[in-house]
Motif scaffolding. Structure first.
Motif, PDB file in Angstrom:
ATOM      1  N   TYR A 207      26.935  30.673  41.853  1.00 34.87           N
ATOM      2  CA  TYR A 207      27.157  29.233  41.313  1.00 34.87           C
ATOM      3  C   TYR A 207      28.317  29.380  40.263  1.00 34.87           C
ATOM      4  O   TYR A 207      28.561  30.541  39.679  1.00 34.87           O
ATOM      5  N   MET A 208      29.143  28.395  40.117  1.00 38.30           N
ATOM      6  CA  MET A 208      30.195  28.532  39.276  1.00 38.30           C
ATOM      7  C   MET A 208      30.152  27.157  38.448  1.00 38.30           C
ATOM      8  O   MET A 208      29.637  25.927  38.898  1.00 38.30           O
ATOM      9  N   VAL A 209      30.228  27.155  37.011  1.00 41.00           N
ATOM     10  CA  VAL A 209      30.069  25.928  36.163  1.00 41.00           C
ATOM     11  C   VAL A 209      31.156  26.233  35.107  1.00 41.00           C
ATOM     12  O   VAL A 209      31.955  27.155  34.990  1.00 41.00           O
ATOM     13  N   ASP A 210      31.530  24.965  34.714  1.00 46.80           N
ATOM     14  CA  ASP A 210      32.382  24.799  33.547  1.00 46.80           C
ATOM     15  C   ASP A 210      32.326  23.476  32.867  1.00 46.80           C
ATOM     16  O   ASP A 210      31.661  22.608  33.233  1.00 46.80           O
ATOM     17  N   CYS A 211      32.322  23.715  31.575  1.00 48.99           N
ATOM     18  CA  CYS A 211      32.123  22.436  30.783  1.00 48.99           C
ATOM     19  C   CYS A 211      33.429  22.331  29.634  1.00 48.99           C
ATOM     20  O   CYS A 211      33.774  23.194  28.812  1.00 48.99           O
TER      21      CYS A 211
END
Length: 241
Positions: A219-223
């Motif tokens: 999983y990859m996330v960015d904010c």
């Protein structure tokens, strides 16, 4: 993919008058059509379209006096936001309008250096009318369906001042990211943010193994949030009104 999305979101702001459009699933859209959520930098309506009434005549017409239009616009923009315009980000049709213009051709003939810049690159020469010209026709992204979408209107110029921390920023938020996986002895233990999760700023990823079927999931996330800090310092001009 996540970094591509961040770049595309920034390009959307420069092409879509400070807006980023998202559908109901959070996927970015190339326009407002089908948008469920809009991130809006609140660009004044007077900074969009025929800004200052200096772009009434179409640049697609060779006899349009684009030199006077741009010079008068630059003075108007300085009066509106107390900043000199430095960059002109332009769509794929604009260079041909400029080079075929009756007012620009004599200018180009008398300036061998700029003439060579155009001949070698097909782009509007830097320094023309005191601006740095940035072609935007290669800005695109692949949407959720795998379709290539262009983000910058073909007949648009986005004028900006020097892009520095006084007018522009990308804010980084945080996302909970797991530090470890495994069975816990109570719901409280599973919800223990300090023990199981860490708040990670910006781009992050994590990987774990699944049992049925046996596989590895990543999983990859960015904010993040691109932001025009001074909305009235950005101008989005349609050169073929």
């Amino acid at each position: 993919k996540m970094m591509d999305f961040k770049i595309a979101a920034v390009h959307s702001m420069f092409g879509q008058a400070g807006k980023i459009y998202l559908d109901a699933d959070g996927y970015m859209l190339p326009s407002s059509s089908g948008a469920d959520n809009t991130i809006d930098n609140l660009i004044p309506a007077t900074n969009i379209g025929n800004v200052g009434s200096f772009f009434t005549a179409s640049w697609a017409t060779a006899s349009t006096d684009i030199l006077t239009s741009v010079l008068n616009f630059k003075t108007f923009a300085l009066q509106q936001c107390s900043r000199h315009m430095k960059y002109a980000f332009y769509g794929k049709n604009v260079a041909s309008y400029v080079v075929n213009n009756n007012y620009f051709q004599p200018y180009l003939m008398r300036n061998p250096q700029m003439n060579a810049q155009y001949v070698n690159s097909g782009c509007i020469p830097d320094g023309f009318l005191g601006l740095t010209w940035v072609p935007m026709q290669d800005t695109f992204y692949e949407d959720a369906s795998g379709t290539i979408r262009e983000l910058f209107p073909a007949d648009q110029i986005t004028f900006t001042p020097e892009i520095d921390e006084s007018v522009w920023s990308i804010y980084q938020g945080t996302t909970p990211v797991p530090k470890r996986f495994g069975l816990q002895n109570s719901p409280d233990a599973a919800n223990d943010l300090g023990g199981l999760f860490t708040e990670h700023p910006g781009l992050a990823s994590y990987t774990f193994a699944t049992i049925e079927p046996i596989s590895i999931a990543q999983y990859m996330v960015d904010c993040f949030l691109p932001n025009f800090k001074v909305p009235n310092a950005f101008f989005f001009v349609d050169v073929t009104p």
